[in-house]
Design a protein around this motif. Structure first.
Motif, PDB file in Angstrom:
ATOM      1  N   UNK A   1      -0.801  -8.113  -8.291  1.00  0.00           N
ATOM      2  CA  UNK A   1      -1.785  -7.475  -8.162  1.00  0.00           C
ATOM      3  C   UNK A   1      -2.502  -7.831  -6.686  1.00  0.00           C
ATOM      4  N   UNK A   2      -3.383  -6.853  -6.133  1.00  0.00           N
ATOM      5  CA  UNK A   2      -3.923  -7.330  -4.997  1.00  0.00           C
ATOM      6  C   UNK A   2      -4.913  -8.499  -5.132  1.00  0.00           C
ATOM      7  N   UNK A   3      -4.710  -9.637  -4.011  1.00  0.00           N
ATOM      8  CA  UNK A   3      -5.500 -10.717  -3.781  1.00  0.00           C
ATOM      9  C   UNK A   3      -5.539 -11.655  -5.385  1.00  0.00           C
ATOM     10  N   UNK A   4      -4.130 -11.676  -5.831  1.00  0.00           N
ATOM     11  CA  UNK A   4      -3.951 -12.406  -6.947  1.00  0.00           C
ATOM     12  C   UNK A   4      -3.571 -13.847  -6.529  1.00  0.00           C
ATOM     13  N   UNK A   5      -4.206 -14.704  -7.151  1.00  0.00           N
ATOM     14  CA  UNK A   5      -3.681 -16.162  -6.827  1.00  0.00           C
ATOM     15  C   UNK A   5      -2.380 -16.322  -7.590  1.00  0.00           C
TER      16      UNK A   5
ATOM     17  N   UNK B   1       5.557 -10.210 -14.029  1.00  0.00           N
ATOM     18  CA  UNK B   1       4.310  -9.649 -14.049  1.00  0.00           C
ATOM     19  C   UNK B   1       4.224  -8.566 -12.519  1.00  0.00           C
ATOM     20  N   UNK B   2       3.899  -7.509 -12.554  1.00  0.00           N
ATOM     21  CA  UNK B   2       3.441  -6.698 -11.329  1.00  0.00           C
ATOM     22  C   UNK B   2       2.541  -7.397 -10.504  1.00  0.00           C
TER      23      UNK B   2
ATOM     24  N   UNK C   1       7.378   0.475 -12.461  1.00  0.00           N
ATOM     25  CA  UNK C   1       7.267  -0.318 -13.559  1.00  0.00           C
ATOM     26  C   UNK C   1       8.656  -0.130 -14.415  1.00  0.00           C
TER      27      UNK C   1
ATOM     28  N   UNK D   1       5.748   1.567  -4.202  1.00  0.00           N
ATOM     29  CA  UNK D   1       5.108   2.419  -3.143  1.00  0.00           C
ATOM     30  C   UNK D   1       3.902   1.470  -2.417  1.00  0.00           C
ATOM     31  N   UNK D   2       3.979   0.240  -2.838  1.00  0.00           N
ATOM     32  CA  UNK D   2       3.191  -0.747  -1.860  1.00  0.00           C
ATOM     33  C   UNK D   2       3.980  -1.872  -1.314  1.00  0.00           C
TER      34      UNK D   2
ATOM     35  N   UNK E   1       4.767  -3.822  -6.652  1.00  0.00           N
ATOM     36  CA  UNK E   1       4.412  -2.514  -7.337  1.00  0.00           C
ATOM     37  C   UNK E   1       5.132  -1.412  -6.408  1.00  0.00           C
TER      38      UNK E   1
ATOM     39  N   UNK F   1      -1.133 -10.291  -1.514  1.00  0.00           N
ATOM     40  CA  UNK F   1      -2.025  -9.218  -0.913  1.00  0.00           C
ATOM     41  C   UNK F   1      -0.862  -7.866  -1.033  1.00  0.00           C
ATOM     42  N   UNK F   2      -1.614  -6.792  -1.301  1.00  0.00           N
ATOM     43  CA  UNK F   2      -0.637  -5.230  -1.388  1.00  0.00           C
ATOM     44  C   UNK F   2      -1.176  -4.715  -0.128  1.00  0.00           C
TER      45      UNK F   2
END
Lengths: 274, 192
Positions: free
Chosen positions: B66-70, B63-64, B48, B82-83, B80, B94-95
């Motif tokens: 997020x998983x499954x964020x549209x 923004x960072x 971050x 490490x992903x 992010x 998807x992460x």
């Protein structure tokens, strides 16, 4: 377009795995599953995903090798030390009030998270009253978790994480080194039930006080995430706790209202009654 | 450059990334209609640090992921630390926690290959400065899918290895300096 054929092949292979072997990856997040299948195809030496499908259907010995690509994840003990610190400092004071505890590590893979939690609860004097459930769909992963063997070169990172998590003992108290490997103490798993359980197809099996399921559901699509999160909610005792991976969230789930934020920055949630 | 309507921008950068991105990202206007996906190689525990920096400098929302964020237009999504960050066919992010690719997590190849799959010719992939070869296979996937490939001029890049490797893999990529890349990406927001 060749890419579209590959997408079709992937869909067919996933359907074949489900119908023939009852492993259901059909609702796994497709982009990652595709990477893993392409990697399996290339490293196992197949010209196409269809060729891989042909082999896995006719040769059961190919199944565990393919499952290795589709499920196994390398984790670390005490990965994200701040998560374990939050469990120690904020969640365990609540769990301490129960005479007996059940903790579920869902998608335990090779056991890194299980041993981390077992050590944490031992340090906090709660191990003897806790029953742990470590579940995974991959039998090889479960065997690895039960064996508790890790290459020694990974131990330095585990030790560093353990210290950062607020560890009250030395990690070396819990393993013996032999032949380049660290063997974790049997006494850390005498209260552990290792079991095959699928978040995709299986149901509630016990009432839990804490469920830790980190970086497992990021591989699911949203429909499957919803199923798993619903299963976790039903499995939790009143005011039970759910811990997710640091980049996972209940925000996009239809069960979001079934949980309250408990330690939001560590993705620790508490079951809430409607 | 192309007649296909562009739907997303993917950018990968490594050594020298912060300076290079500071030339490009703040130039993108408020109301920019496309999502911009950014992978920068950062050490796993240095999470971050990029976000506050670019949030203060950019006009677009930063923004960072997020998983499954549209995904939405007008937003810059950083992977992010490490992903891996991937794009699903339905346009959600998807992460993944899969092992590093090219010693990198997040990896530029992982983003570009999944985005090329999801967007085909409607994707612009941009490889900036870096001292390794992550992104080369990804940029080739972008061009193979008919998308637009852009590489920072290796002669002007802080580190030339990554642009050089990307050009070797994707011969049809356009070579531009940072200023030209910023102008081109900005123009994609207005010529619609």
């Amino acid at each position: 377009m060749p890419d579209k054929i590959e997408d079709l092949e992937i869909q067919l292979l996933l359907e074949a795995l489900f119908q023939h072997y009852h492993y259901d990856f059909r609702h796994y997040a497709r982009a990652s599953i595709k990477r893993r299948l392409v990697q399996a195809r290339d490293q196992l030496g197949f010209a196409s995903i269809s060729a891989l499908q042909d082999r896995v259907l006719h040769d059961p010995d190919m199944l565990p090798r393919l499952l290795g690509y589709l499920t196994v994840q390398v984790s670390e003990m005490f990965r994200d030390p701040s998560y374990f610190r939050a469990l120690r400092e904020k969640v365990l004071p609540h769990l301490r009030t129960y005479p007996s505890l059940k903790v579920w590590i869902a998608g335990c893979s090779a056991g890194e998270e299980l041993y981390s939690l077992a050590i944490l609860l031992r340090e906090e004097g709660l191990y003897e009253r806790t029953l742990f459930y470590a579940t995974d769909i991959n039998p090889d992963a479960l065997s690895a978790a039960e064996a508790g063997l890790y290459p020694l070169d990974r131990i330095r990172k585990f030790t560093e994480n353990h210290q950062k998590s607020g560890g009250k003992s030395s990690l070396s108290d819990y393993y013996t080194a032999a032949y380049g490997r660290a063997v974790f103490d049997k006494s850390l798993r005498d209260r552990v039930v290792f079991s095959d359980h699928s978040l995709v197809t299986d149901a509630v099996f016990a009432e839990m006080h804490l469920i830790s399921c980190r970086n497992v559901m990021i591989y699911f699509d949203r429909a499957l995430q919803d199923r798993a999160i619903g299963l976790f909610r039903e499995s939790l005792t009143r005011k039970g706790f759910l811990g997710l991976g640091s980049k996972e969230s209940l925000r996009f789930s239809r069960h979001a209202t079934g949980f309250a934020d408990f330690v939001p920055e560590e993705k620790i949630y508490q079951r809430r009654e409607p | 450059m192309t007649r296909t309507t562009i739907k997303a921008i993917a950018i990968g950068a490594s050594a020298g990334a912060v300076q290079a991105l500071q030339v490009i990202l703040p130039r993108l206007p408020v109301g920019y209609p496309l999502p911009v996906l950014v992978v920068v190689h950062v050490p796993p525990d240095r999470s971050n640090v990029l976000l506050p920096l670019f949030q203060s400098k950019c006009r677009m929302r930063v923004k960072e992921a997020e998983d499954k964020e549209p995904m939405d237009g007008g937003v810059i999504y950083f992977a992010p630390s490490d992903y891996h960050m991937l794009v699903e066919a339905d346009g959600a992010l998807a992460l993944s926690n899969d092992e590093p690719v090219n010693y990198s997590r997040p990896s530029i190849d992982v983003l570009f290959e999944s985005a090329a799959d999801a967007y085909g010719p409607a994707l612009v992939g941009v490889i900036l400065t870096g001292a390794n070869n992550d992104g080369a296979a990804g940029l080739k996937a972008v061009t193979d899918a008919g998308g637009v490939a852009i590489v920072e001029d290796p002669a002007q890049a802080y580190a030339s290895a990554m642009p050089d490797a990307a050009l070797d893999a994707a011969a049809t990529a356009k070579v531009m300096n940072l200023d030209a890349i910023a102008s081109y990406l900005s123009s994609l927001g207005t010529a619609r």
